[in-house]
Design a protein around this motif. Structure first.
Motif, PDB file in Angstrom:
ATOM      1  N   ILE A  72       0.864  -1.183   0.000  1.00 38.12           N
ATOM      2  CA  ILE A  72       0.000   0.000   0.000  1.00 38.12           C
ATOM      3  C   ILE A  72       0.895   1.225   0.000  1.00 38.12           C
ATOM      4  O   ILE A  72       2.114   1.114   0.168  1.00 38.12           O
ATOM      5  CB  ILE A  72      -0.948   0.042   1.231  1.00 38.12           C
ATOM      6  CG1 ILE A  72      -0.145  -0.069   2.535  1.00 38.12           C
ATOM      7  CG2 ILE A  72      -1.998  -1.045   1.144  1.00 38.12           C
ATOM      8  CD1 ILE A  72      -0.998   0.078   3.786  1.00 38.12           C
ATOM      9  N   SER A  76      -2.644   5.729  -0.996  1.00 34.08           N
ATOM     10  CA  SER A  76      -3.694   4.779  -1.398  1.00 34.08           C
ATOM     11  C   SER A  76      -4.998   5.148  -0.718  1.00 34.08           C
ATOM     12  O   SER A  76      -5.005   5.547   0.456  1.00 34.08           O
ATOM     13  CB  SER A  76      -3.337   3.351  -0.968  1.00 34.08           C
ATOM     14  OG  SER A  76      -2.143   2.930  -1.532  1.00 34.08           O
ATOM     15  N   ARG A  77      -6.087   4.968  -1.434  1.00 35.10           N
ATOM     16  CA  ARG A  77      -7.378   5.342  -0.872  1.00 35.10           C
ATOM     17  C   ARG A  77      -8.143   4.106  -0.414  1.00 35.10           C
ATOM     18  O   ARG A  77      -8.135   3.071  -1.079  1.00 35.10           O
ATOM     19  CB  ARG A  77      -8.191   6.119  -1.903  1.00 35.10           C
ATOM     20  CG  ARG A  77      -7.486   7.390  -2.378  1.00 35.10           C
ATOM     21  CD  ARG A  77      -8.434   8.319  -3.079  1.00 35.10           C
ATOM     22  NE  ARG A  77      -9.289   9.026  -2.133  1.00 35.10           N
ATOM     23  CZ  ARG A  77      -9.028  10.216  -1.628  1.00 35.10           C
ATOM     24  NH1 ARG A  77      -7.941  10.867  -1.971  1.00 35.10           N
ATOM     25  NH2 ARG A  77      -9.858  10.776  -0.772  1.00 35.10           N
ATOM     26  N   LEU A  78      -8.791   4.248   0.743  1.00 38.88           N
ATOM     27  CA  LEU A  78      -9.522   3.139   1.353  1.00 38.88           C
ATOM     28  C   LEU A  78     -10.972   3.566   1.596  1.00 38.88           C
ATOM     29  O   LEU A  78     -11.235   4.675   2.070  1.00 38.88           O
ATOM     30  CB  LEU A  78      -8.845   2.762   2.680  1.00 38.88           C
ATOM     31  CG  LEU A  78      -9.341   1.518   3.405  1.00 38.88           C
ATOM     32  CD1 LEU A  78      -9.144   0.266   2.547  1.00 38.88           C
ATOM     33  CD2 LEU A  78      -8.595   1.355   4.729  1.00 38.88           C
ATOM     34  N   HIS A  79     -11.890   2.681   1.262  1.00 38.98           N
ATOM     35  CA  HIS A  79     -13.316   2.940   1.458  1.00 38.98           C
ATOM     36  C   HIS A  79     -13.622   3.043   2.953  1.00 38.98           C
ATOM     37  O   HIS A  79     -13.300   2.134   3.724  1.00 38.98           O
ATOM     38  CB  HIS A  79     -14.100   1.780   0.822  1.00 38.98           C
ATOM     39  CG  HIS A  79     -15.579   1.865   1.000  1.00 38.98           C
ATOM     40  ND1 HIS A  79     -16.409   0.775   0.861  1.00 38.98           N
ATOM     41  CD2 HIS A  79     -16.396   2.903   1.310  1.00 38.98           C
ATOM     42  CE1 HIS A  79     -17.655   1.140   1.067  1.00 38.98           C
ATOM     43  NE2 HIS A  79     -17.680   2.426   1.346  1.00 38.98           N
ATOM     44  N   ARG A  81     -15.940   2.437   5.462  1.00 38.25           N
ATOM     45  CA  ARG A  81     -17.166   1.664   5.692  1.00 38.25           C
ATOM     46  C   ARG A  81     -17.191   1.221   7.153  1.00 38.25           C
ATOM     47  O   ARG A  81     -16.216   0.627   7.640  1.00 38.25           O
ATOM     48  CB  ARG A  81     -17.157   0.431   4.777  1.00 38.25           C
ATOM     49  CG  ARG A  81     -18.433  -0.366   4.861  1.00 38.25           C
ATOM     50  CD  ARG A  81     -18.398  -1.562   3.933  1.00 38.25           C
ATOM     51  NE  ARG A  81     -19.692  -2.243   3.955  1.00 38.25           N
ATOM     52  CZ  ARG A  81     -19.927  -3.413   3.389  1.00 38.25           C
ATOM     53  NH1 ARG A  81     -18.963  -4.041   2.733  1.00 38.25           N
ATOM     54  NH2 ARG A  81     -21.123  -3.964   3.459  1.00 38.25           N
ATOM     55  N   ASN A  82     -18.274   1.518   7.819  1.00 43.34           N
ATOM     56  CA  ASN A  82     -18.363   1.213   9.253  1.00 43.34           C
ATOM     57  C   ASN A  82     -19.047  -0.136   9.457  1.00 43.34           C
ATOM     58  O   ASN A  82     -20.188  -0.218   9.926  1.00 43.34           O
ATOM     59  CB  ASN A  82     -19.129   2.332   9.967  1.00 43.34           C
ATOM     60  CG  ASN A  82     -19.065   2.193  11.468  1.00 43.34           C
ATOM     61  OD1 ASN A  82     -18.466   1.249  11.993  1.00 43.34           O
ATOM     62  ND2 ASN A  82     -19.684   3.121  12.172  1.00 43.34           N
ATOM     63  N   ARG A  83     -18.347  -1.180   9.102  1.00 42.60           N
ATOM     64  CA  ARG A  83     -18.885  -2.535   9.270  1.00 42.60           C
ATOM     65  C   ARG A  83     -17.701  -3.491   9.357  1.00 42.60           C
ATOM     66  O   ARG A  83     -16.912  -3.598   8.415  1.00 42.60           O
ATOM     67  CB  ARG A  83     -19.762  -2.906   8.075  1.00 42.60           C
ATOM     68  CG  ARG A  83     -20.555  -4.191   8.234  1.00 42.60           C
ATOM     69  CD  ARG A  83     -21.359  -4.463   6.973  1.00 42.60           C
ATOM     70  NE  ARG A  83     -22.397  -5.464   7.171  1.00 42.60           N
ATOM     71  CZ  ARG A  83     -22.178  -6.768   7.100  1.00 42.60           C
ATOM     72  NH1 ARG A  83     -20.963  -7.230   6.856  1.00 42.60           N
ATOM     73  NH2 ARG A  83     -23.189  -7.615   7.279  1.00 42.60           N
ATOM     74  N   ARG A 109     -17.954   8.507   5.664  1.00 43.86           N
ATOM     75  CA  ARG A 109     -18.555   7.204   5.380  1.00 43.86           C
ATOM     76  C   ARG A 109     -19.084   7.149   3.945  1.00 43.86           C
ATOM     77  O   ARG A 109     -19.730   8.091   3.473  1.00 43.86           O
ATOM     78  CB  ARG A 109     -19.702   6.954   6.369  1.00 43.86           C
ATOM     79  CG  ARG A 109     -20.357   5.615   6.221  1.00 43.86           C
ATOM     80  CD  ARG A 109     -21.478   5.420   7.224  1.00 43.86           C
ATOM     81  NE  ARG A 109     -22.356   4.356   6.756  1.00 43.86           N
ATOM     82  CZ  ARG A 109     -23.428   4.558   5.993  1.00 43.86           C
ATOM     83  NH1 ARG A 109     -23.780   5.770   5.644  1.00 43.86           N
ATOM     84  NH2 ARG A 109     -24.153   3.539   5.580  1.00 43.86           N
ATOM     85  N   GLY A 110     -18.761   6.053   3.263  1.00 39.65           N
ATOM     86  CA  GLY A 110     -19.195   5.888   1.880  1.00 39.65           C
ATOM     87  C   GLY A 110     -18.176   6.405   0.879  1.00 39.65           C
ATOM     88  O   GLY A 110     -18.202   6.007  -0.281  1.00 39.65           O
ATOM     89  N   LYS A 111     -17.271   7.268   1.341  1.00 40.75           N
ATOM     90  CA  LYS A 111     -16.240   7.821   0.446  1.00 40.75           C
ATOM     91  C   LYS A 111     -14.921   7.093   0.724  1.00 40.75           C
ATOM     92  O   LYS A 111     -14.885   6.134   1.484  1.00 40.75           O
ATOM     93  CB  LYS A 111     -16.105   9.323   0.697  1.00 40.75           C
ATOM     94  CG  LYS A 111     -17.412  10.082   0.478  1.00 40.75           C
ATOM     95  CD  LYS A 111     -17.295  11.520   0.919  1.00 40.75           C
ATOM     96  CE  LYS A 111     -18.659  12.207   0.896  1.00 40.75           C
ATOM     97  NZ  LYS A 111     -18.644  13.494   1.582  1.00 40.75           N
ATOM     98  N   THR A 112     -13.871   7.600   0.130  1.00 40.02           N
ATOM     99  CA  THR A 112     -12.560   7.007   0.403  1.00 40.02           C
ATOM    100  C   THR A 112     -11.691   8.023   1.122  1.00 40.02           C
ATOM    101  O   THR A 112     -11.894   9.231   0.989  1.00 40.02           O
ATOM    102  CB  THR A 112     -11.845   6.576  -0.897  1.00 40.02           C
ATOM    103  OG1 THR A 112     -11.672   7.725  -1.737  1.00 40.02           O
ATOM    104  CG2 THR A 112     -12.616   5.494  -1.638  1.00 40.02           C
ATOM    105  N   ILE A 115      -4.685   6.385   3.134  1.00 37.00           N
ATOM    106  CA  ILE A 115      -4.133   5.592   4.238  1.00 37.00           C
ATOM    107  C   ILE A 115      -3.389   6.493   5.230  1.00 37.00           C
ATOM    108  O   ILE A 115      -3.542   6.367   6.450  1.00 37.00           O
ATOM    109  CB  ILE A 115      -3.157   4.524   3.678  1.00 37.00           C
ATOM    110  CG1 ILE A 115      -3.904   3.516   2.793  1.00 37.00           C
ATOM    111  CG2 ILE A 115      -2.386   3.844   4.797  1.00 37.00           C
ATOM    112  CD1 ILE A 115      -4.792   2.569   3.523  1.00 37.00           C
ATOM    113  N   ASP A 136      -8.451  -3.895   9.553  1.00 35.95           N
ATOM    114  CA  ASP A 136      -9.212  -4.765   8.657  1.00 35.95           C
ATOM    115  C   ASP A 136      -8.463  -4.948   7.333  1.00 35.95           C
ATOM    116  O   ASP A 136      -8.423  -6.044   6.771  1.00 35.95           O
ATOM    117  CB  ASP A 136     -10.586  -4.124   8.408  1.00 35.95           C
ATOM    118  CG  ASP A 136     -11.530  -5.055   7.678  1.00 35.95           C
ATOM    119  OD1 ASP A 136     -11.650  -6.208   8.090  1.00 35.95           O
ATOM    120  OD2 ASP A 136     -12.147  -4.613   6.694  1.00 35.95           O
ATOM    121  N   LEU A 137      -7.855  -3.884   6.877  1.00 41.78           N
ATOM    122  CA  LEU A 137      -7.082  -3.959   5.628  1.00 41.78           C
ATOM    123  C   LEU A 137      -5.869  -4.878   5.801  1.00 41.78           C
ATOM    124  O   LEU A 137      -5.592  -5.721   4.939  1.00 41.78           O
ATOM    125  CB  LEU A 137      -6.620  -2.547   5.229  1.00 41.78           C
ATOM    126  CG  LEU A 137      -5.711  -2.467   4.001  1.00 41.78           C
ATOM    127  CD1 LEU A 137      -6.504  -2.821   2.745  1.00 41.78           C
ATOM    128  CD2 LEU A 137      -5.113  -1.071   3.872  1.00 41.78           C
TER     129      LEU A 137
END
Lengths: 295, 208
Positions: A72, A76-79, A81-83, A109-112, A115, A136-137
C-alpha cells in the motif's frame, strides 16, 4: 508541578508506588528505556493490561511496514465503511459514532480516505473507525506476523476496537509496559522500517492532540511522541520523550482504576515527572563522573 | 445542464484487444459463476475514460456523473485504477434507472466507494456480481438519510420498487446476499454491445 527527589531506582520504585496508591490506582506498571544512559528499568513491566487505544501504535507500525513492503502507499485510498467482523464469531459490528473521539472519519462514510490520513486520525485524535479500517485492511494475522518480525513482545493484537462480542468472549488486545517500550523502540530505532516511514510515524505520534498524561509531567520544550489509551478501568500513556537538549527515552505508564476515579491522567503525569527527574539526575551524575575522568 | 465533454465523446473499446494485464483483470467476454453456481458471461465492450477530470465532468444522466460509478479503493487491481480506465457500456442503463429513482426522492443519491463498477479482479469480487457488469450500485446515503439501518434501507427500497419494479434490491440483513449498511440496486447481468458488431467478432470459446 514540583520536581521529585527520586534519584536511585529503589527511590523511583517507591515514589511511583506511592503516587499510584495516593491516587487510588488498583495497579500501576512503568517501564522505560533511556538512550542517554543506555539503561532500561521497569516496575511490573510484564504485567498484562487491557491495551485500550495504545494498541493503535501497533496498528501504525503494521501499516507502515505494509507501506515499506510496497503493498500500500500513504496515498492509497480506502473505502470508509463502518462494518467489521467480530473476532468472536465473525458477526458484523460497527463503531459507535457517538463513542468515537473523532467525527471526521465518520463524516467520510461511503467515500474514500488516504491511508496516511487514516493513520493520522487513528493516532492524533484516536479515531476508532480509522483504526478498524486499517486493521481490517492489514488483517489481524498478518499484523501479528509483522509485529513478530519487528521483535515486539508484550503487545498482543487480537481484534479491532469496540468489538463487544469479542470483549464478552475474553478476546482482547493486551499490552505490558515493557511491551509498549519495545514497540516504541522499534519505531524510534527504525531497524524494521524505512527512514521515510519512521519519520512519518514519529511525525504522526508527535502530533498527538491528547496531552494531559506524559506530556503534562515534563517541562515545556520537551517533545513527546506518544499515544494514550483509556477505557473505564484503565488509563495508559506511552511514548518517546525528548527533553530539550537531552537524550530521548521511551516511557510506558499503565494504570488500572475503579471506573469512577477522576485523577488517572494527573497520576500518569506525576509518574512521568518522577521518571523525567530521575533520568535528569542520572544524566547530571554521569556528566559529573565524566568530567572527573577527564582530570 | 449536460457538459460539453459527454459520454458520446468517449471511445468505445473491445476490451479483448486491450493489453494483457487489463484483459486479465477485466476478463472481457469470459464466463464467471455467481454464488449459486450459475455461469454468466462478462461484458466485452467498455467506455474508455482518459482521466479522472473527464470522469468528474462527464454526466451520464443529469444527476449522475461518470466518476460516481467508478470510485474504487485500493482493493481494485492497480492496473484497473490507472487511467485510461474502463467501464462497461451498460452503466448507462443503470444510470437511467437511478435518474428515475433520484427524481422520485427529489434529493441527492450517494453511491458508495466500491459500490459502482468493480472489475472481476477487485478483492470484493469473489463471485459474479452485477457490479462486474457495471449494472449495480450500493447507495449509502439519500439526502440526509444514512442507509445504515433497516428502517431507512427498507423505506427507500419500497420507493425504488414503486417506480422501478424491474430493479433487484437486496433484502436487509447480515447474511450473504443481504445488505445492512447500504441499499444494493441492480438491473441484472445486462450486457450492452455497440452497433456494428459482427457475428464473427464472437469470442473464441477457449478464451471464455
Amino acid at each position: 508541578m514540583a520536581p521529585s527527589e527520586a534519584t536511585s531506582t529503589p527511590d523511583l520504585h517507591y515514589a511511583i508506588r506511592s503516587a499510584a496508591e495516593e491516587a487510588g490506582a488498583k495497579a500501576v506498571a512503568v517501564a522505560f528505556h533511556d538512550y542517554g544512559s543506555r539503561t532500561a528499568w521497569c516496575l511490573e513491566g510484564d504485567r498484562s493490561f487491557h491495551a485500550a487505544s495504545t494498541i493503535k501504535v501497533a496498528v501504525l507500525a503494521v501499516v507502515y511496514a505494509l507501506i515499506d513492503e510496497g503493498e500500500i502507499s500513504p496515498l492509497s485510498r480506502l473505502h470508509v465503511r463502518n462494518r467489521f467482523a467480530s473476532a468472536a464469531d465473525g458477526s458484523p459490528y460497527r463503531v459507535g459514532a457517538g463513542r468515537d473521539a473523532n467525527a471526521a472519519v465518520h463524516a467520510q462514510r461511503g467515500k474514500t480516505m488516504r491511508i496516511g490520513d487514516l493513520a493520522h486520525h487513528m493516532i492524533t485524535t484516536s479515531s476508532n473507525l480509522a483504526t478498524n479500517l486499517l486493521l481490517d485492511l492489514a488483517g489481524v494475522e498478518r499484523a501479528r506476523e509483522l509485529l513478530d518480525r519487528m521483535q515486539v513482545t508484550g503487545v498482543d493484537l487480537r481484534r479491532g476496537v469496540e468489538d463487544e462480542k469479542a470483549f464478552e468472549a475474553g478476546i482482547n488486545n493486551r499490552v505490558t509496559a515493557a511491551g509498549l517500550v519495545s514497540l516504541f523502540r522499534a519505531i524510534h530505532e527504525g531497524e524494521h522500517h524505512s527512514e521515510e516511514s519512521r519519520d512519518a510515524m514519529l511525525e504522526t505520534l508527535h502530533a498527538q492532540e491528547f496531552r494531559s498524561a506524559i506530556p503534562a509531567g515534563v517541562p515545556d520544550g520537551t517533545r513527546v511522541a506518544h499515544k494514550t489509551g483509556e477505557i473505564s478501568t484503565v488509563s495508559h500513556d506511552a511514548g518517546i520523550v525528548t527533553p530539550s537538549g537531552g537524550d530521548s527515552y521511551v516511557l510506558a505508564v499503565l494504570t488500572e482504576w475503579e471506573p469512577d476515579n477522576g485523577s488517572r491522567r494527573e497520576t500518569i503525569a506525576r509518574i512521568s515527572r518522577l521518571v523525567y527527574d530521575h533520568l535528569d539526575a542520572v544524566a547530571a551524575l554521569e556528566q559529573v563522573e565524566g568530567e572527573g575522568d577527564d582530570e | 445542464m449536460m457538459s460539453e465533454i459527454g459520454l458520446r465523446s468517449l471511445r468505445v473499446v473491445d476490451a479483448t484487444k486491450l493489453g494483457d494485464e487489463l484483459v486479465a483483470a477485466l476478463r472481457p467476454g469470459q464466463v464467471v459463476e455467481d454464488r449459486h453456481g450459475v455461469s454468466r458471461r462478462l461484458p466485452r465492450y467498455f467506455y474508455e475514460i482518459p482521466s479522472w477530470e473527464d470522469a468528474l465532468e462527464i454526466e451520464v444522466t443529469p444527476s449522475f456523473s461518470l466518476w460516481e460509478f467508478m470510485d474504487v479503493d485500493l482493493r481494485e487491481e492497480e492496473g484497473v485504477r490507472t487511467f485510461p480506465r474502463y467501464v462497461p457500456l451498460a452503466v448507462t442503463v443503470l444510470a437511467a434507472h437511478l435518474e428515475v429513482f433520484r427524481r422520485e426522492t427529489d434529493t441527492y443519491v450517494h453511491i458508495a466507494a466500491n459500490g459502482g463498477y468493480r472489475s472481476p479482479a477487485h478483492r470484493l469480487s469473489a463471485n459474479a456480481s452485477p457490479h462486474m457488469w457495471g449494472t449495480a450500485v450500493n447507495i449509502h446515503r439519500v439526502g440526509d438519510d444514512d442507509l445504515d439501518g433497516q428502517e431507512a434501507i427498507e423505506r427507500y427500497a419500497r420507493l425504488a420498487r414503486q417506480v422501478l419494479p424491474a430493479l433487484w434490491i437486496r433484502p436487509f440483513g447480515e447474511e450473504p446476499g443481504e445488505a445492512d449498511d447500504h441499499m444494493h440496486l441492480d438491473v441484472g447481468y445486462l450486457v450492452v454491445e455497440p452497433r456494428g458488431v459482427e457475428p464473427d467478432d464472437e469470442i473464441d470459446e477457449e478464451d471464455a
